[in-house]
Structures are given as structure tokens and as C-alpha cells.
Design an enzyme around this catalytic site. Structure first.
Site, PDB file in Angstrom:
ATOM      1  N   LYS A 162       0.712  -1.144  -0.006  1.00  0.00           N
ATOM      2  CA  LYS A 162       0.282   0.040  -0.055  1.00  0.00           C
ATOM      3  C   LYS A 162       0.862   1.637   0.278  1.00  0.00           C
ATOM      4  O   LYS A 162       0.933   2.199  -0.855  1.00  0.00           O
ATOM      5  CB  LYS A 162      -0.913   0.487   0.839  1.00  0.00           C
ATOM      6  CG  LYS A 162      -2.145  -0.800   0.871  1.00  0.00           C
ATOM      7  CD  LYS A 162      -3.207  -0.735   1.764  1.00  0.00           C
ATOM      8  CE  LYS A 162      -5.108  -1.098   1.583  1.00  0.00           C
ATOM      9  NZ  LYS A 162      -5.412  -1.135   2.820  1.00  0.00           N
TER      10      LYS A 162
ATOM     11  N   LYS B 164      -4.684  -9.646  -7.037  1.00  0.00           N
ATOM     12  CA  LYS B 164      -6.065 -10.397  -6.460  1.00  0.00           C
ATOM     13  C   LYS B 164      -7.220  -9.317  -6.216  1.00  0.00           C
ATOM     14  O   LYS B 164      -6.786  -8.424  -7.501  1.00  0.00           O
ATOM     15  CB  LYS B 164      -5.809 -10.234  -4.537  1.00  0.00           C
ATOM     16  CG  LYS B 164      -6.595  -9.881  -3.775  1.00  0.00           C
ATOM     17  CD  LYS B 164      -5.690 -10.081  -2.978  1.00  0.00           C
ATOM     18  CE  LYS B 164      -5.587  -8.706  -2.151  1.00  0.00           C
ATOM     19  NZ  LYS B 164      -5.478  -7.621  -0.957  1.00  0.00           N
TER      20      LYS B 164
ATOM     21  N   LYS C   6     -10.415  -3.745  -4.273  1.00  0.00           N
ATOM     22  CA  LYS C   6     -11.039  -2.529  -4.410  1.00  0.00           C
ATOM     23  C   LYS C   6     -10.475  -1.208  -5.506  1.00  0.00           C
ATOM     24  O   LYS C   6     -10.972  -0.614  -5.942  1.00  0.00           O
ATOM     25  CB  LYS C   6     -11.796  -1.799  -3.144  1.00  0.00           C
ATOM     26  CG  LYS C   6     -12.312  -2.895  -2.752  1.00  0.00           C
ATOM     27  CD  LYS C   6     -12.625  -2.569  -0.874  1.00  0.00           C
ATOM     28  CE  LYS C   6     -13.429  -3.577  -0.449  1.00  0.00           C
ATOM     29  NZ  LYS C   6     -13.449  -3.044   1.408  1.00  0.00           N
TER      30      LYS C   6
END
Ligand code: AMP
Ligand code: TRP
Length: 356
Positions: free
Chosen positions: A115, A207, A210
């Protein structure tokens, strides 16, 4: 050994659209556990703000996740549904855990690395400390079982490390204060079923997420029938027909992903799906999968819309859930403060006042 009452806790972040990975990897598992355990399901809004969120969108996203929990079948009259920021005990315990967890432990977290990306200097301090807040979420309720997708495994190992270090560092105090030989349980992850890691429909090595810029990479819980069918029709595959055995899916990540999705939606196993569809081309399998996905998701979608039309009612459910959650968490955090050695006279005075 101190015995802990079985209790389930899990959380979902209110960031962007909930997708099929969240639904099959987490939310349907939450539903499945509610007949066997007392469950607490949390909309983790404090985790969400570790990266920037537009305030109004955040408010809506919190209600959306709560609506998804209920639409999927979690009963808010029997279990606790609430949003994290309404129960200040999470933040209090997270601070204590920030002082238990080591920099080296958090430095190893792969989700932080992903992230934060290349610009680590510019990541929020909250993003780095995220896993100790997650440990606090779980241990504020002394939860023994946590259903999650595969990507959360490392965070749950860290939660156990924090519990263990706290129990060890304060072992004498814990015993003196009458809490036995451990104050926090070593929580078990529940990472089970064919959908613990649903992959992107565009790229079987990534994966479903969102934050993927392509909306074709995921099926959102709010997608209508046409969008679901179209996304499955366009999903990346290879030219081979489906194999009849699991071994034949090795090194075919896209095929493996679609079979896993079918199995999870049908409440079946990948083996069984291959028994039924072995030898079939994707031209046959994709329409069957699309039909099943529409059939399973349409009622959830409709119920979410119905619930979201009345935000006041959802807010009431969250408020009641927060009261119930705080009732469980408050004595746990009080105990942790006593163990650490904090002076807690204000709390005791307030408690006496409310009894009088
Ligand atoms: P998040 O949206 O990151 O808060 O994730 C909520 C839950 O969904 C967590 O238990 C995740 O492990 C799970 N989850 C997220 N993405 C996926 C995925 N692609 N496949 C399976 N589970 C997932
Ligand atoms: N970190 C989890 C995720 O991104 C969400 C989460 C926060 C969570 N607190 C939790 C999950 C406690 C399980 C238990 O998916």
C-alpha cells in the site's frame, strides 16, 4: 491455561465498492459462523482513513458495508454489527499495542509495503501502525476466532505475537490481578473454503481488489445482472477446455479462479465443479457461472438497496451495535490498563456515580 470463551470477530474496511472477493472470502464466511459462535462484525472506519477518504463517501461506504452484512444474512438482533470509531476502546488498546509491537515486526508487513509503494516517506503513520489497531480490534473482545481472506494471514500472526508478548511481559501482574496465566487469547484465523483468495478477472496473478483501476477486474456487490454477465463473459481465460481433475488447473490461474468462484457460489468444492464441467469449453462454463452469480448476488443486491434507502435505520443498528460492543470491550480495556499500571481513578469515579 486460562480458558477463553469462544467468540468470533472480523472487520471489513469501508473503502470503495465491496466485491466478490470480500463477499465470498469474508462475508459469506461470517454468515456461516453465526449459528456456532457469538459474533462481532465491525466496519473498520478507523482503518479506512489510513489512506485518504472523502468524508461524505466514507459515511456512505460505512452504511454500505453494514447493509452488505445484513443483506448477506447476518442477523443484527442476534449478533453485533457496528463501526469501529464509535467504540473508543479500539483506539485505547491500539495505543498500548503500539508500545508492545516492535518496529521490526511492522516493517515485515507485506500489506504495508504494497500500500505504501515506493513513496514510503509519504505514507501515513496510521498505515504503518494499522496491524496493531487490527490486533486491538480483535483482542478488545478477547476474540478466539477470526474469519478472513488469505491476504490477512500475516496480520493475524502479528496479532498472536502481540498477545503473546503482552501476556509474557506482564505475566506477574496478570497473575497478581487474578487473570490467570494469560490475559489475551492466541486468536485462531479461519481461512477456509474455495474462495480465500479470489483473483482479478483480468489477470489471474493479481488479487481481486477495490483499488484495481479496471472495473472489469472485479464483480461489485452493487453490479446489476448485465454488468455481472458481461464481466464474466469478458473474463480472461486460456483456450483449453476445463480439466476433470484439480491437477489440471495447475498453472492455469484464470481457470482455477473461475472454478473456485463457481464452487464458492454453489457452496460446493472445486473438485465437484470439475466433475460436473470437466471437458466443457469456457463458452459453456462462463454462461453457467454468470447465471449462478446473478442468481446468488441479485437478492443481496436488492436487499442492500432496500436497506440503504433508509440510512436512519442503518445508523440505529450501528448505534445499538456500538453500545453492545462497548459493553464487552470496556472491562477488557480496563483490565489491560490496570495490568500496564495506569491510574484509572476517573473511570472508577464515573462508574460509582452511575451506580448511585
Ligand atoms: P478489506 O476490503 O480489505 O477490508 O477486506 C475485507 C475482507 O475481505 C478480508 O477478510 C479480506 O481478507 C477479504 N478479501 C479481500 N479481497 C479478497 C479476495 N480477492 N479474495 C478473498 N478474500 C478477500
Ligand atoms: N485489515 C482487514 C482487511 O483489510 C480489516 C480488519 C481490520 C480486520 N480489523 C480487523 C479483519 C480485525 C479481521 C479482524 O481486510
Amino acid at each position: 491455561m486460562t480458558a477463553f470463551e469462544p467468540r468470533v470477530f472480523s472487520g471489513v474496511q469501508p473503502t470503495g465498492n465491496l466485491h466478490l472477493g470480500n463477499y465470498l472470502g469474508a462475508i459469506t464466511r461470517f454468515v456461516a459462523l453465526q449459528d456456532s459462535y457469538p459474533c462481532i462484525y465491525c466496519v473498520v472506519d478507523m482503518h479506512a482513513i489510513t489512506v485518504w477518504q472523502e468524508p461524505e463517501e466514507l459515511t456512505n461506504a460505512i452504511r454500505s458495508v453494514a447493509a452488505a452484512f445484513i443483506a448477506a444474512g447476518i442477523d443484527p438482533d442476534k449478533h453485533v454489527i457496528f463501526n469501529q470509531s464509535q467504540v473508543h476502546e479500539h483506539a485505547e488498546l491500539a495505543w498500548i499495542f503500539n508500545c508492545v509491537a516492535r518496529m521490526g515486526w511492522l516493517n515485515r508487513m507485506t500489506q504495508f509495503k504494497e500500500k505504501a509503494g515506493k513513496d514510503r516517506e509519504n505514507a501515513s503513520v496510521g498505515l504503518f501502525a494499522y496491524p496493531s489497531l487490527m490486533a486491538a480490534d480483535i483482542l478488545a473482545y478477547k476474540a478466539t476466532h477470526v474469519p478472513v481472506g488469505e491476504d490477512q494471514k500475516q496480520h493475524l500472526e502479528l496479532t498472536r505475537d502481540i498477545a503473546q508478548k503482552f501476556n509474557y511481559d506482564f505475566a506477574e501482574r496478570i497473575a497478581e490481578l487474578g487473570f490467570g496465566d494469560a490475559y489475551f487469547p492466541l486468536t485462531e484465523p479461519i481461512i477456509q473454503g474455495p474462495a480465500t483468495r479470489i483473483m482479478s478477472l483480468r489477470d489471474g496473478s493479481k488479487k481481486m481488489s477495490k483499488s484495481d483501476p479496471s472495473d472489469y477486474s472485479r464483480i461489485n456487490l452493487t453490479d446489476d445482472r448485465d454488468a455481472i454477465s458481461q464481466k464474466i463473459r469478458k473474463a480472461k481465460t486460456d483456450p483449453e477446455p476445463l480439466p476433470s481433475e484439480l491437477k489440471g488447473l495447475e498453472s492455469r490461474p484464470e481457470a482455477q479462479n473461475l472454478v473456485g468462484i463457481y464452487a464458492a457460489l454453489a457452496n460446493s468444492t472445486s473438485e465437484q465443479v470439475l466433475t460436473d464441467f470437466g471437458g466443457a469449453p469456457f463458452a459453456t462454463f462462463k454462461p453457467a457461472l454468470a447465471e449462478l452469480a446473478v442468481e446468488m448476488l441479485a437478492p443481496v443486491n436488492a436487499e442492500m438497496r432496500r436497506l440503504l434507502a433508509d440510512p436512519g435505520h442503518l445508523d440505529q443498528i450501528l448505534a445499538k451495535g456500538a453500545d453492545q460492543a462497548a459493553e464487552i470491550a470496556a472491562p477488557v480495556i480496563d483490565g489491560a490498563k490496570d495490568i500496564v499500571g495506569f491510574v484509572t481513578s476517573r473511570r472508577k469515579r464515573t462508574a460509582e456515580r452511575s451506580v448511585a
